[in-house]
Design an enzyme around this catalytic site. Sequence first.
Site, PDB file in Angstrom:
ATOM      1  CD  GLU A  86     -24.809 108.981 -34.891  1.00  0.00           C
ATOM      2  OE1 GLU A  86     -23.831 108.488 -34.149  1.00  0.00           O
ATOM      3  OE2 GLU A  86     -24.890 109.554 -35.648  1.00  0.00           O
ATOM      4  CB  CYS A 111     -30.019 110.625 -50.668  1.00  0.00           C
ATOM      5  SG  CYS A 111     -31.890 111.679 -50.136  1.00  0.00           S
ATOM      6  CB  CYS A 114     -28.091 110.445 -47.145  1.00  0.00           C
ATOM      7  SG  CYS A 114     -27.778 110.523 -45.135  1.00  0.00           S
ATOM      8  N   GLY A 160     -33.314 110.692 -40.951  1.00  0.00           N
ATOM      9  CA  GLY A 160     -35.092 110.568 -41.037  1.00  0.00           C
ATOM     10  C   GLY A 160     -35.559 111.118 -42.420  1.00  0.00           C
ATOM     11  CG  LEU A 216     -33.453 121.440 -56.239  1.00  0.00           C
ATOM     12  CD1 LEU A 216     -34.503 120.949 -56.872  1.00  0.00           C
ATOM     13  CD2 LEU A 216     -33.429 123.223 -56.584  1.00  0.00           C
ATOM     14  CB  CYS A 337     -25.607 118.134 -42.706  1.00  0.00           C
ATOM     15  SG  CYS A 337     -25.862 119.894 -41.968  1.00  0.00           S
TER      16      CYS A 337
HETATM   17  N1  SAH Z   1     -34.736 113.764 -44.747  1.00  0.00           N
HETATM   18  C1  SAH Z   1     -34.257 115.216 -45.213  1.00  0.00           C
HETATM   19  C2  SAH Z   1     -33.440 115.410 -43.969  1.00  0.00           C
HETATM   20  C3  SAH Z   1     -31.970 114.754 -43.945  1.00  0.00           C
HETATM   21  S1  SAH Z   1     -30.693 115.612 -43.653  1.00  0.00           S
HETATM   22  C4  SAH Z   1     -33.769 115.813 -46.301  1.00  0.00           C
HETATM   23  O1  SAH Z   1     -33.535 114.877 -47.077  1.00  0.00           O
HETATM   24  O2  SAH Z   1     -33.346 116.898 -46.360  1.00  0.00           O
HETATM   25  C5  SAH Z   1     -30.197 117.334 -44.347  1.00  0.00           C
HETATM   26  C6  SAH Z   1     -29.556 117.657 -45.262  1.00  0.00           C
HETATM   27  O3  SAH Z   1     -28.140 117.289 -45.141  1.00  0.00           O
HETATM   28  C7  SAH Z   1     -30.197 117.405 -46.211  1.00  0.00           C
HETATM   29  O4  SAH Z   1     -30.776 118.909 -47.420  1.00  0.00           O
HETATM   30  C8  SAH Z   1     -29.566 116.296 -46.797  1.00  0.00           C
HETATM   31  O5  SAH Z   1     -29.421 115.781 -48.138  1.00  0.00           O
HETATM   32  C9  SAH Z   1     -28.363 116.766 -46.455  1.00  0.00           C
HETATM   33  N2  SAH Z   1     -26.556 115.988 -46.419  1.00  0.00           N
HETATM   34  C10 SAH Z   1     -26.930 114.971 -46.387  1.00  0.00           C
HETATM   35  N3  SAH Z   1     -25.827 113.683 -47.083  1.00  0.00           N
HETATM   36  C11 SAH Z   1     -25.225 115.274 -46.786  1.00  0.00           C
HETATM   37  C12 SAH Z   1     -23.719 114.855 -47.144  1.00  0.00           C
HETATM   38  N4  SAH Z   1     -22.697 114.149 -46.955  1.00  0.00           N
HETATM   39  N5  SAH Z   1     -22.721 115.628 -46.789  1.00  0.00           N
HETATM   40  C13 SAH Z   1     -23.407 117.491 -46.436  1.00  0.00           C
HETATM   41  N6  SAH Z   1     -25.211 117.244 -46.486  1.00  0.00           N
HETATM   42  C14 SAH Z   1     -25.817 115.760 -46.267  1.00  0.00           C
END
Ligand code: SAH
Length: 348
Positions: A86, A111, A114, A160, A216, A337
């Site tokens: 997507e 994570c 996520c 990713g 972070l 996100c």
């Molecule tokens: N792998 C990369 C890009 C992923 S997504 C990374 O870790 O940065 C981009 C951002 O969305 C990251 O900061 C991730 O931690 C955040 N993210 C993931 N799940 C989320 C959620 N449920 N709500 C808000 N942000 C989220």
Amino acid sequence: MNETREDRIRELLYEEPAFRVRQALAAIFSDSTLEWAKATALSKPLRDRLAAEVPWNTLSLVAVFPSVKGDTWKALFQTFDGERMETVLMKNSRGQLTVCVSTQIGCAMACTFCATGKMGFSRNLSADEIVDQVRFFREYVATRGDISGEVTNIVFMGMGEPLGNYEGTKAALGIFIQQMGIGPTRITVSTVGLIPMLTRLLDDKEWPPVRLAVSLHSADPKTRRDLMPTSYDGFLEKLAEWTQSYFQKFSEKRRHLTFEYIMLARVNDTDMHADALIRFARRTGKVRINLIPYNITEGGFSKSDEETIDRFQSRLKAASVITTRRRTMGDDIAAACGQLALKNAKSR
Ligand code: SAH
């Protein structure tokens, strides 16, 4: 490995004058041409050769989901090997259009908050597949009358881990910047914080001066380890050291760096967590913290309420830590996100 269509075009046309190569690259990457057959600046035999050797598009569209508010669109694609993935288009309050690209099918970072992290990892996307997500939305915007503006910004925040696909990400960045006219300061690569890859890009002369965002989410070692399995003892120290090197190497104006921080109720939003973040910021120098509302997915987390976020932000502000807040877009279509995930990534 990782040969892009740009490389292929250069190889195929190596005996042609340089302007021909430029015309072919412009046809596929910057003009509003729709297929090789319509690239009439090139001769018919050349068009035929390109059509036979260089795929115009690497993704097939399955569906586009528009959000109710009319500011977010999510595209679901299928790849040549039947994987699904997507991409999201967002319009901000100033009317700018940003495409949020995926760099992998699934993700290995796992994570806990996520949705993509729950899918596991299938494979890296090729640079062409990353580029075609933006080409798709550029075309989509141009052909629909109801979305004004042009795609001006790209964030690598889809499915990713971009630095887990270092070569693919770097090659796609090169095409965005050199062939598609998107300036490096309008591109943000977001990473979980893979230290070896972050270190590699510090010394990589070919890594373009794009913006970086590091997820972070906690500056307290235990909290971060619980949230993000890629964290380990000593991770935050290493990240702080890397950040110092980054600021030493690049002037802050040219190489924007932010730390993303999702606000998870009672998990990382307490005064103790704010203080840990303040200490981290003191160690790293002048960093920016982007506070992000959590978007619900499975995982058992809930989002911090507004008062808690205000309180957290004031505490940081009182300690002179720069913070910004991100607004949520596209949560009604699971395009926000961390919500990108497919129940069944393979279509067959
Ligand atoms: N792998 C990369 C890009 C992923 S997504 C990374 O870790 O940065 C981009 C951002 O969305 C990251 O900061 C991730 O931690 C955040 N993210 C993931 N799940 C989320 C959620 N449920 N709500 C808000 N942000 C989220």
